[in-house]
Design a protein around this motif. Structure first.
Motif, PDB file in Angstrom:
ATOM      1  N   ILE A 305       0.926  -1.243   0.025  1.00  0.00           N
ATOM      2  CA  ILE A 305      -0.026  -0.101   0.011  1.00  0.00           C
ATOM      3  C   ILE A 305       0.795   1.273   0.176  1.00  0.00           C
ATOM      4  CG2 ILE A 305      -1.942  -1.112   1.151  1.00  0.00           C
ATOM      5  CD1 ILE A 305      -0.956  -0.028   3.602  1.00  0.00           C
ATOM      6  N   TYR A 306       2.068   1.017   0.341  1.00  0.00           N
ATOM      7  CA  TYR A 306       2.902   2.453   0.654  1.00  0.00           C
ATOM      8  C   TYR A 306       3.602   2.798  -0.791  1.00  0.00           C
ATOM      9  CZ  TYR A 306       1.936   1.729   5.408  1.00  0.00           C
ATOM     10  OH  TYR A 306       1.383   1.452   6.640  1.00  0.00           O
ATOM     11  N   ILE A 307       3.929   1.641  -1.708  1.00  0.00           N
ATOM     12  CA  ILE A 307       4.395   2.033  -2.898  1.00  0.00           C
ATOM     13  C   ILE A 307       3.219   2.413  -3.866  1.00  0.00           C
ATOM     14  CG2 ILE A 307       4.082  -0.483  -4.002  1.00  0.00           C
ATOM     15  CD1 ILE A 307       6.753   0.167  -5.346  1.00  0.00           C
ATOM     16  N   ASN A 308       2.001   2.088  -3.569  1.00  0.00           N
ATOM     17  CA  ASN A 308       0.878   2.591  -4.158  1.00  0.00           C
ATOM     18  C   ASN A 308       0.845   3.853  -3.969  1.00  0.00           C
ATOM     19  OD1 ASN A 308       0.223   0.145  -5.224  1.00  0.00           O
ATOM     20  ND2 ASN A 308      -1.331  -0.349  -3.638  1.00  0.00           N
ATOM     21  N   TYR A 309       0.967   4.346  -2.413  1.00  0.00           N
ATOM     22  CA  TYR A 309       0.822   5.694  -2.098  1.00  0.00           C
ATOM     23  C   TYR A 309       1.957   6.521  -2.691  1.00  0.00           C
ATOM     24  CZ  TYR A 309       0.636   9.828   0.749  1.00  0.00           C
ATOM     25  OH  TYR A 309       0.576  11.228   1.409  1.00  0.00           O
ATOM     26  N   LYS A 310       3.214   6.051  -2.899  1.00  0.00           N
ATOM     27  CA  LYS A 310       4.280   6.808  -3.350  1.00  0.00           C
ATOM     28  C   LYS A 310       4.082   7.014  -4.918  1.00  0.00           C
ATOM     29  CE  LYS A 310       8.498   8.441  -3.404  1.00  0.00           C
ATOM     30  NZ  LYS A 310       8.945   9.547  -2.302  1.00  0.00           N
ATOM     31  N   MET A 311       3.229   6.135  -5.588  1.00  0.00           N
ATOM     32  CA  MET A 311       3.156   6.428  -6.967  1.00  0.00           C
ATOM     33  C   MET A 311       2.035   7.212  -7.329  1.00  0.00           C
ATOM     34  SD  MET A 311       4.082   2.561  -8.565  1.00  0.00           S
ATOM     35  CE  MET A 311       2.892   1.769  -7.854  1.00  0.00           C
ATOM     36  N   THR A 312       1.077   7.135  -6.533  1.00  0.00           N
ATOM     37  CA  THR A 312      -0.268   7.779  -6.950  1.00  0.00           C
ATOM     38  C   THR A 312      -0.851   8.694  -6.186  1.00  0.00           C
ATOM     39  OG1 THR A 312      -1.780   5.974  -5.934  1.00  0.00           O
ATOM     40  CG2 THR A 312      -0.877   5.793  -8.302  1.00  0.00           C
ATOM     41  N   GLY A 313      -0.345   8.634  -4.606  1.00  0.00           N
ATOM     42  CA  GLY A 313      -0.983   9.465  -3.526  1.00  0.00           C
ATOM     43  C   GLY A 313      -2.240   8.630  -2.937  1.00  0.00           C
ATOM     44  N   LYS A 314      -2.483   7.152  -3.345  1.00  0.00           N
ATOM     45  CA  LYS A 314      -3.426   6.470  -2.811  1.00  0.00           C
ATOM     46  C   LYS A 314      -3.061   5.277  -2.319  1.00  0.00           C
ATOM     47  CE  LYS A 314      -7.040   9.126  -5.018  1.00  0.00           C
ATOM     48  NZ  LYS A 314      -8.376   9.055  -6.012  1.00  0.00           N
TER      49      LYS A 314
END
Length: 334
Positions: A305-314
């Motif tokens: 979930i954190y790499i998702n956040y890094k890539m898209t903010g979500k």
């Protein structure tokens, strides 16, 4: 427990795809912070006395810029390891430029699993992994490989490729095999937003060629999640529960991808009594874009979930290429 230390924000290279940005005016971890981390680990061992296995990651910037700090930390950890009957394992990622025979001997003697960032062909290495002043690095690395691989044959070659270099992927892997590497981990630059459908097609062809190369070299391990090994469902992220990433100033985060993001800050090793429970651990995510995907339960997007956040903010929304890449790996297994 997995605990990762960011020993320094500084680096002696200036890689084109570095997602952490400029390092060279950054900070170094202080000795007092290292001592607080040791106290943090010891406290965890007292409270979680059934958890005897600890993995410690040594990172930067370039961690070998703080080699003396690494040696101090490991010496102190040996005392904690003996007192609590622990099984402590170390991992480290380095750009390799500061490796010497002495450093390699130390890494081997202390059983530090080493990952060397090297991008395959010298022309690709020199294109993406330059020194601060723009110089080449391939010759610097090549001069160290013979002693490194002879003494640490299990070293991992971590090879990053981008849309501009993906067409050299298979050739680069052949180069690394010929250099003596047995463990090769090719990783796409997920943070490059220029990946398009044509690049994905090139990637598919390169992976097909790569698989043929690996088939001809049975002793080579290609470290691509879910490609060769049996499919495994992704478990939930343990960041903030049994996995911690500690910044140079002692701030603790659940993952390296959200370091510096204050809404993910757990606390600081100087005040461990004030730690807060990581807010994402029991949160139910929608993953709306992933509905109906047959690969979702095996996909890194469902866990990372954190790499998702890094890539898209979500946390529950991967980028289009991240999704395409996971589907590509799945399709190649069919």
């Amino acid at each position: 427990m997995l605990i990762s230390l960011k020993l320094t924000d500084n680096c002696n290279l200036k890689c084109s795809y570095c997602y952490e940005g400029e390092h060279n005016n950054g900070t170094n971890m202080k000795l007092s912070t290292v001592n607080s981390i040791l106290n943090f680990i010891e406290r965890y061992c007292r409270l979680k006395n059934k958890d005897k296995q600890i993995i410690i990651g040594l990172y930067g910037g370039e961690p070998l810029l703080k080699f003396d700090l690494i040696k101090y930390f490991i010496d102190k950890m040996k005392e904690i390891e003996e007192e609590y009957c622990l099984d402590v394992n170390y991992i480290m990622t380095t750009n390799g430029t500061l490796l010497t025979n002495e450093v390699i001997d130390y890494i081997k003697e202390n059983d530090i699993a080493l990952s060397l960032s090297i991008d395959g062909l010298p022309k690709i290495q020199n294109k993406n992994r330059k020194t601060i002043d723009g110089g080449s690095t391939s010759n610097i690395i090549e001069d160290k490989l013979s002693y490194l691989i002879e003494n640490m044959p299990e070293v991992i070659a971590r090879m990053t490729y981008t849309p501009k270099t993906v067409s050299f992927l298979a050739e680069g892997i052949s180069y690394l095999i010929n250099a003596g590497f047995k463990n090769i981990k090719p990783v796409p630059d997920f943070f490059d937003n220029t990946w398009d459908n044509q690049d994905v097609e090139v990637l598919m062809e390169q992976l097909k060629i790569t698989m043929k190369i690996v088939e001809q070299n049975k002793n080579i391990k290609l470290m691509i999640s879910n490609l060769q090994n049996p499919l495994r469902k992704c478990s939930k992220c343990k960041g903030g529960i049994s996995q911690f990433y500690i910044a140079t100033n002692g701030d603790v985060y659940p993952c390296s991808y959200v370091i510096g993001e204050k809404n993910f800050l757990i606390g600081n090793v100087e005040n461990i009594e004030e730690f807060k429970e990581e807010r994402n651990m029991n949160k139910n995510y929608d993953f709306k874009l992933c509905k109906g995907c047959t690969y979702f339960q095996y996909c890194d997007a469902s866990k990372c979930i954190y790499i998702n956040y890094k890539m898209t903010g979500k946390e529950d929304e991967p980028t289009g290429f991240f999704c395409r890449y996971q589907q590509l790996i799945y399709s190649m297994r069919m």
